[in-house]
Scaffold this motif. Structure first.
Motif, mmCIF file in Angstrom:
data_model
loop_
_atom_site.group_PDB
_atom_site.id
_atom_site.type_symbol
_atom_site.label_atom_id
_atom_site.label_comp_id
_atom_site.label_asym_id
_atom_site.label_seq_id
_atom_site.Cartn_x
_atom_site.Cartn_y
_atom_site.Cartn_z
ATOM 1 N N SER A 230 38.371 -9.957 43.505
ATOM 2 C CA SER A 230 38.552 -9.472 42.136
ATOM 3 C C SER A 230 37.332 -8.689 41.662
ATOM 4 C CB SER A 230 38.788 -10.655 41.182
ATOM 5 O OG SER A 230 37.625 -11.466 41.100
ATOM 6 N N VAL A 231 37.554 -7.861 40.651
ATOM 7 C CA VAL A 231 36.460 -7.154 39.973
ATOM 8 C C VAL A 231 36.061 -7.995 38.770
ATOM 9 C CG1 VAL A 231 35.768 -5.076 38.735
ATOM 10 C CG2 VAL A 231 37.301 -4.903 40.704
ATOM 11 N N GLU A 232 34.799 -8.423 38.722
ATOM 12 C CA GLU A 232 34.318 -9.288 37.652
ATOM 13 C C GLU A 232 33.271 -8.563 36.803
ATOM 14 O OE1 GLU A 232 35.572 -12.226 37.018
ATOM 15 O OE2 GLU A 232 36.876 -12.206 38.795
ATOM 16 N N PRO A 233 33.520 -8.437 35.514
ATOM 17 C CA PRO A 233 32.532 -7.789 34.632
ATOM 18 C C PRO A 233 31.309 -8.668 34.453
ATOM 19 C CG PRO A 233 34.306 -8.740 33.340
ATOM 20 C CD PRO A 233 34.717 -8.888 34.782
ATOM 21 N N LEU A 234 30.210 -8.062 34.076
ATOM 22 C CA LEU A 234 28.966 -8.807 33.838
ATOM 23 C C LEU A 234 28.985 -9.402 32.433
ATOM 24 C CD1 LEU A 234 26.484 -6.233 35.427
ATOM 25 C CD2 LEU A 234 27.398 -8.300 36.479
ATOM 26 N N ASP A 235 29.927 -10.329 32.224
ATOM 27 C CA ASP A 235 30.090 -10.898 30.883
ATOM 28 C C ASP A 235 29.733 -12.376 30.807
ATOM 29 O OD1 ASP A 235 32.153 -11.946 32.337
ATOM 30 O OD2 ASP A 235 33.760 -11.062 31.141
ATOM 31 N N GLY A 236 29.284 -12.962 31.927
ATOM 32 C CA GLY A 236 28.898 -14.368 31.920
ATOM 33 C C GLY A 236 30.051 -15.333 31.969
ATOM 34 N N VAL A 237 31.292 -14.846 32.065
ATOM 35 C CA VAL A 237 32.464 -15.721 32.124
ATOM 36 C C VAL A 237 32.748 -16.043 33.593
ATOM 37 C CG1 VAL A 237 34.922 -15.942 31.613
ATOM 38 C CG2 VAL A 237 33.412 -14.714 30.032
ATOM 39 N N PRO A 238 32.704 -17.329 34.003
ATOM 40 C CA PRO A 238 32.813 -17.673 35.418
ATOM 41 C C PRO A 238 34.229 -17.668 35.973
ATOM 42 C CG PRO A 238 32.518 -19.662 34.126
ATOM 43 C CD PRO A 238 32.394 -18.514 33.164
ATOM 44 N N THR A 239 35.268 -17.618 35.108
ATOM 45 C CA THR A 239 36.636 -17.652 35.602
ATOM 46 C C THR A 239 37.089 -16.281 36.093
ATOM 47 O OG1 THR A 239 37.408 -17.320 33.327
ATOM 48 C CG2 THR A 239 37.322 -19.581 34.125
ATOM 49 N N HIS A 240 38.183 -16.282 36.835
ATOM 50 C CA HIS A 240 38.757 -15.061 37.393
ATOM 51 C C HIS A 240 39.098 -14.084 36.264
ATOM 52 C CE1 HIS A 240 41.366 -12.447 39.702
ATOM 53 N NE2 HIS A 240 41.177 -13.157 40.798
ATOM 54 N N SER A 241 38.762 -12.821 36.446
ATOM 55 C CA SER A 241 38.976 -11.813 35.404
ATOM 56 C C SER A 241 40.437 -11.411 35.251
ATOM 57 C CB SER A 241 38.161 -10.555 35.726
ATOM 58 O OG SER A 241 38.656 -9.937 36.907
ATOM 59 N N GLY A 242 41.235 -11.684 36.284
ATOM 60 C CA GLY A 242 42.619 -11.219 36.281
ATOM 61 C C GLY A 242 42.778 -9.850 36.912
ATOM 62 N N ASP A 243 41.670 -9.231 37.315
ATOM 63 C CA ASP A 243 41.696 -7.887 37.907
ATOM 64 C C ASP A 243 41.486 -7.995 39.415
ATOM 65 O OD1 ASP A 243 41.631 -5.214 38.439
ATOM 66 O OD2 ASP A 243 39.731 -4.808 37.421
ATOM 67 N N SER A 244 42.536 -8.355 40.154
ATOM 68 C CA SER A 244 42.462 -8.461 41.610
ATOM 69 C C SER A 244 42.663 -7.083 42.239
ATOM 70 C CB SER A 244 43.512 -9.436 42.129
ATOM 71 O OG SER A 244 43.275 -10.742 41.675
ATOM 72 N N VAL A 245 41.904 -6.808 43.302
ATOM 73 C CA VAL A 245 42.013 -5.513 43.962
ATOM 74 C C VAL A 245 42.471 -5.637 45.424
ATOM 75 C CG1 VAL A 245 40.368 -4.331 42.473
ATOM 76 C CG2 VAL A 245 39.535 -5.564 44.486
ATOM 77 N N THR A 246 42.218 -6.792 46.038
ATOM 78 C CA THR A 246 42.552 -6.990 47.442
ATOM 79 C C THR A 246 43.043 -8.419 47.639
ATOM 80 O OG1 THR A 246 40.771 -5.470 48.066
ATOM 81 C CG2 THR A 246 41.705 -6.807 49.820
ATOM 82 N N ARG A 247 44.041 -8.600 48.520
ATOM 83 C CA ARG A 247 44.527 -9.968 48.726
ATOM 84 C C ARG A 247 45.152 -10.084 50.128
ATOM 85 N NH1 ARG A 247 47.879 -10.769 44.263
ATOM 86 N NH2 ARG A 247 45.980 -11.097 43.071
ATOM 87 N N GLY A 248 45.145 -11.312 50.656
ATOM 88 C CA GLY A 248 45.784 -11.624 51.928
ATOM 89 C C GLY A 248 45.998 -13.116 52.033
ATOM 90 N N VAL A 249 46.793 -13.552 53.020
ATOM 91 C CA VAL A 249 47.086 -14.969 53.202
ATOM 92 C C VAL A 249 46.654 -15.384 54.605
ATOM 93 C CG1 VAL A 249 48.878 -16.744 53.206
ATOM 94 C CG2 VAL A 249 49.035 -14.810 51.618
ATOM 95 N N LEU A 250 45.817 -16.415 54.694
ATOM 96 C CA LEU A 250 45.352 -16.925 55.978
ATOM 97 C C LEU A 250 46.484 -17.623 56.714
ATOM 98 C CD1 LEU A 250 41.948 -18.455 54.830
ATOM 99 C CD2 LEU A 250 42.200 -16.525 56.389
#
Length: 252
Positions: A230-250
């Protein structure tokens, strides 16, 4: 402008910082970035030791992941050619391991050590493992446990691989090979998410085209097979931003 030292940043990450230091971080981008790293380390140490709950991201994150993951897994099995392509990508990654390991890497060893010490002696074992994030070197004797072809969510094209390895000393390492472009005023973060889409764990920042994440001892990676970047802004919030850019399943 003077910057906060590691002790002050670690205190802020643990919720014990001074108001003046908190105000400084709000106005200083460099200290804000350093604090983000401290906070992420503290959260991972707590999760590894069982001291705290998993992160709870916004509902929109789960909705997006359910839409992306549920349909392909329910509609079709993994094709043989898929496995062949993933294997070929893994071999290319191994062939370039020596060159990759010689490349300069971003290191935050003093920062991780400071947070681990502040959290307490009860989790020093887990902290020591987390302290090695992205610093592990390639092991010729590694055994591949599972792998995930990664997909660029915006273009639906191949975006590399994530390979879970067990090293000769028993350490489990997730090796992420993917295109890397550092976003402006943000950073890329790697997550593992469970199949029920109810819990997730942050592994840390993606720092280059090849990044290795040492998993905490005792962590059951099979319970968190979804690899998400995910893309995480420099806002100090530790949770997921909701802005995923890449994904896969092991898969094994």
């Amino acid at each position: 402008m003077s910057h906060l030292d590691e002790e002050a940043l670690a205190a802020l990450a643990l919720g014990d910082g001074r108001p003046d230091d908190s105000s400084h971080v709000g106005a200083c981008a460099q200290c804000r970035s350093e604090l983000d790293a401290f906070e992420a380390a503290a959260l991972r140490v707590g999760a590894a030791s069982g001291a705290g709950p998993l992160l709870t991201p916004p509902d929109r994150v789960w909705d997006a992941i359910r839409a992306d993951v549920a349909a392909p897994r329910a509609a079709q099995p993994v094709e043989p050619i898929h496995a062949v392509q993933a294997s070929e990508q893994r071999e290319r990654a191994r062939a370039s391991a020596v060159e990759d390991d010689l490349a300069p890497r971003r290191r935050r060893a003093p920062a991780w050590a400071m947070v681990a010490a502040a959290v307490g002696g009860a989790v020093l074992g887990a902290a020591a493992v987390i302290g090695g994030l992205t610093l592990a070197t390639a092991d010729a004797g590694a055994t591949v446990v599972a792998e995930a072809p990664l997909q660029d969510l915006s273009t639906e094209t191949d975006a590399g691989t994530a390979v879970l390895e067990t090293r000769e000393d028993g350490t489990e390492v997730l090796v992420v090979d993917t295109d890397f472009v550092e976003p402006d005023d943000a950073y890329l973060e790697v997550w593992l998410i469970d199949e029920s889409i109810e819990g997730m764990v942050s592994l840390g920042h993606l720092t280059g085209e090849r990044t290795e994440f040492v998993l905490p001892a005792g962590f059951d990676a099979s319970a968190f097979p979804i690899v998400d970047i995910s893309v995480e802004p420099l806002d100090g919030v530790p949770t997921h931003s909701g802005d995923s850019v890449t994904r896969g399943v092991l898969t094994v």
